[in-house]
Design an enzyme around this catalytic site. Sequence first.
Site, PDB file in Angstrom:
ATOM      1  N   LYS A 182      54.836  58.908  90.357  1.00 31.05           N
ATOM      2  CA  LYS A 182      55.057  59.958  91.374  1.00 31.05           C
ATOM      3  C   LYS A 182      55.545  61.246  90.731  1.00 31.05           C
ATOM      4  O   LYS A 182      55.893  62.197  91.413  1.00 31.05           O
ATOM      5  CB  LYS A 182      56.103  59.495  92.390  1.00 31.05           C
ATOM      6  N   ARG A 241      58.723  51.005  75.117  1.00 31.00           N
ATOM      7  CA  ARG A 241      57.476  51.382  74.422  1.00 31.00           C
ATOM      8  C   ARG A 241      56.854  52.542  75.191  1.00 31.00           C
ATOM      9  O   ARG A 241      56.780  52.503  76.424  1.00 31.00           O
ATOM     10  CB  ARG A 241      56.500  50.210  74.377  1.00 31.00           C
ATOM     11  N   HIS A 298      57.553  51.577  64.714  1.00 34.49           N
ATOM     12  CA  HIS A 298      57.695  50.303  65.442  1.00 34.49           C
ATOM     13  C   HIS A 298      58.763  49.492  64.694  1.00 34.49           C
ATOM     14  O   HIS A 298      58.468  48.488  64.055  1.00 34.49           O
ATOM     15  CB  HIS A 298      56.345  49.585  65.460  1.00 34.49           C
ATOM     16  N   ARG A 308      53.279  40.575  72.590  1.00 31.10           N
ATOM     17  CA  ARG A 308      54.331  40.028  71.742  1.00 31.10           C
ATOM     18  C   ARG A 308      55.667  40.742  71.861  1.00 31.10           C
ATOM     19  O   ARG A 308      56.718  40.107  71.983  1.00 31.10           O
ATOM     20  CB  ARG A 308      53.931  40.090  70.255  1.00 31.10           C
ATOM     21  N   THR A 309      55.639  42.057  71.778  1.00 35.62           N
ATOM     22  CA  THR A 309      56.904  42.786  71.685  1.00 35.62           C
ATOM     23  C   THR A 309      57.711  42.592  72.969  1.00 35.62           C
ATOM     24  O   THR A 309      58.902  42.255  72.930  1.00 35.62           O
ATOM     25  CB  THR A 309      56.647  44.282  71.420  1.00 35.62           C
TER      26      THR A 309
END
Length: 313
Positions: A80, A101, A129, A51-52
Site C-alpha cells: 500500500k 531479506r 549474505h 533455506r535462509t
Amino acid sequence: MENRSLVTIAEHSKEKILYMLEMAKEFEKKPNRKILDGKVVATLFFEPSTRTRLSFETAANRLGARVIGFSDPKATSSSKGETLKDTIMMVSNYADIIVMRHHLEGAARYASEVAPIPIVNAGDGANQHPSQTMLDLYSILKTQGTLDNLNIYMVGDLKYGRTVHSLLMAMRHFNPTFHFIAPDELKMPDEYKDYCKKNNIKYVEHTDFNEETIKDADILYMTRVQRERFTDLMEYERVKDAYILRYDMLRLTKSNLRILHPLPRVNEISYDVDESPKAYYFQQALNGLYARQAILCDVLGITLDDIIEDGKK
Ligand code: CP
C-alpha cells in the site's frame, strides 16, 4: 546502546568469526534449548527464500523463541506504499530481532540505522549474505579441519552472487588462494578484486571450467546464475548454461575436495554429482541451522559461555 546488527561479515574480526563458529559447534551438539525463551524473532522476506528463512525460523523455534513475519511482501502494507523505515519501526514494536531479506543493496544497513533492535541481513540484492557466510565457513572448517591456506574455487555467477562476495571478504583472515571461474559477463566485480588486492588475497581468474582447472581445489563453490538480477534476459539466456559440474569432472580432484553451493541449484550441478562423497551442499544447508542459532544469540548479546553453561542443563 551498542548496535549488534549483522549487516556485513566485513565488520567481523577473525577472533569474532572463530568465536561464532565455536558457538555453532555448541549448537550442533545440542540444537534444542530454551535459551531464547520469551524472545520474538521477526523474519521479513521481501524476496523469495527457502533455506535462509526456514533455517532462521527453525533456529529460533529450536531455541524456544517465537517467530512472526512474512514471506510475501504483497500481503503486507508495503504493497500500500508503507516505507521500509515505517515497516521496520512497526516490527521493532513487536519483536526482539529482525531478520530481513530485501532486493535493494544497502537495505539492511539502512534498517540497522533506523531500528532500535538488531537487524540480521538475510541478503540484500547482489551485495551481501553474511549469515550464509557463517554457515559456509562452518562447513569449510568441518570438512577441511582448518580455514587457513585453502584453494577456493568460485564458479558461475560471480557478478550477482552475494554469497561469494561475503565469503571472499570473510576469508581475508585465512590466507586463501581464490580461483574465480566465470564467463566475461559474470566476472567477479572490480570492487571485490580491489578488495583482494588491498587485503593481499591471492586470486586467479579463469574462463575455462574443466577437470584440469579444478584439480587443485580444496573447496569448489558452485553458484546459480541469478536470473532475477538480469535486466537483459537475452544475456541470461546466453550465460545460463555456461558452467555445469558433471561427475566425470571430479576424476582428478583431491580427496579432501568438498563441493559447496548456497542453493537453490538450477542446472549447474548435475544430479549424478549428488552421489559423490565430495558433494556437501545438503549438509552445508543443515549447518545453516547451527550457524544461525549462533547469530540469533550473538545479536542479543548471549555469549559462548552462556551457551556452554546452558548446554549443561
Ligand atoms: N542460500 C540461500 O540463500 O537460499 P534461499 O534463497 O533458499 O534462502
